[in-house]
Write a protein that holds these residues in place. Structure first.
Motif, PDB file in Angstrom:
ATOM      1  N   LYS A  92       0.840  -1.201   0.000  1.00 46.14           N
ATOM      2  CA  LYS A  92       0.000   0.000   0.000  1.00 46.14           C
ATOM      3  C   LYS A  92       0.875   1.250   0.000  1.00 46.14           C
ATOM      4  O   LYS A  92       1.953   1.268   0.587  1.00 46.14           O
ATOM      5  CB  LYS A  92      -0.915   0.025   1.225  1.00 46.14           C
ATOM      6  N   ARG A 111      -8.052   3.051  -5.619  1.00 46.45           N
ATOM      7  CA  ARG A 111      -7.897   2.809  -4.187  1.00 46.45           C
ATOM      8  C   ARG A 111      -9.234   2.406  -3.587  1.00 46.45           C
ATOM      9  O   ARG A 111     -10.283   2.568  -4.200  1.00 46.45           O
ATOM     10  CB  ARG A 111      -7.352   4.053  -3.483  1.00 46.45           C
ATOM     11  N   SER A 117      -4.724   3.583   0.520  1.00 45.47           N
ATOM     12  CA  SER A 117      -4.928   2.171   0.182  1.00 45.47           C
ATOM     13  C   SER A 117      -4.548   1.818  -1.251  1.00 45.47           C
ATOM     14  O   SER A 117      -4.743   0.689  -1.684  1.00 45.47           O
ATOM     15  CB  SER A 117      -6.389   1.773   0.435  1.00 45.47           C
ATOM     16  N   ALA A 118      -3.976   2.776  -2.007  1.00 49.56           N
ATOM     17  CA  ALA A 118      -3.561   2.479  -3.383  1.00 49.56           C
ATOM     18  C   ALA A 118      -2.446   1.437  -3.354  1.00 49.56           C
ATOM     19  O   ALA A 118      -1.609   1.431  -2.450  1.00 49.56           O
ATOM     20  CB  ALA A 118      -3.092   3.740  -4.090  1.00 49.56           C
TER      21      ALA A 118
END
Length: 179
Positions: A92, A111, A117-118
């Motif tokens: 992440k 994301r 959270s990508a």
């Protein structure tokens, strides 16, 4: 503005405008069944995301991955090795949001709800999508081959999940390109 590739790293606008030389270390070649897409990387906007995209590209991570979610008039999403939209590389990244607008050809990280959270999934927008501005990490722009992105098989609304999706055949950093 349409553009034409004049060779490794040189792009000239179709209207006869000034040629722009691209840095091969910050240019990606994305090969699709329809043709080659050239993406100019934007380390000025998202240095950590650009570094990770180049790292994954050099590992061959994106080769053979499908465009699993494609919504007509919005975007084409890829980068999930499972093809489900739930997978990634396992690393992440913290968000690197900017004021860069999401216009036709903008490349951004996908994301989950959390801004940080990508992972490895990204999308390319088909047209201006201002509601995304400042909420997704922009890391590149398509400078050639957007017509090939337009040809990617679309999924049904509302999800855009594609049955028998098109494949990203190969992605390379231009500095490493063998062709």
């Amino acid at each position: 503005m349409a553009s034409v590739c004049l060779g490794l790293g040189l792009v000239m606008s179709a209207d006869g405008g000034t040629a722009q030389t691209l840095d091969p270390e910050n240019t990606l070649y994305m090969d699709l069944e329809y043709g080659r897409v050239v993406i100019e990387l934007r380390p000025d906007l998202a240095p950590n995301h650009v570094a990770r995209i180049k790292e994954l590209t050099r590992e061959g991570f994106y080769d053979g991955v499908v465009f699993h979610r494609v919504i007509e008039g919005f975007m084409a999403q890829t980068g999930d090795p499972t093809g489900t939209g739930a997978g990634g590389s396992g690393q992440k990244l913290d968000a690197e949001f900017s004021l860069e607008p999401h216009v036709r050809g903008t490349v951004s990280m996908a994301r989950a709800q959390s801004p940080n959270s990508a992972d490895s999934q990204f999308f390319i927008v088909f047209k201006e999508s201002e509601w995304l501005n400042g909420q997704y990490t922009v890391w590149g722009n398509v400078v050639e081959g957007m017509e090939y992105i337009d040809q990617i098989k679309k999924g049904p609304l509302p999800s855009g999940m594609v049955d028998e999706p098109d494949t990203l055949i190969r992605m390379q950093v231009a500095a490493d390109a063998k062709e």
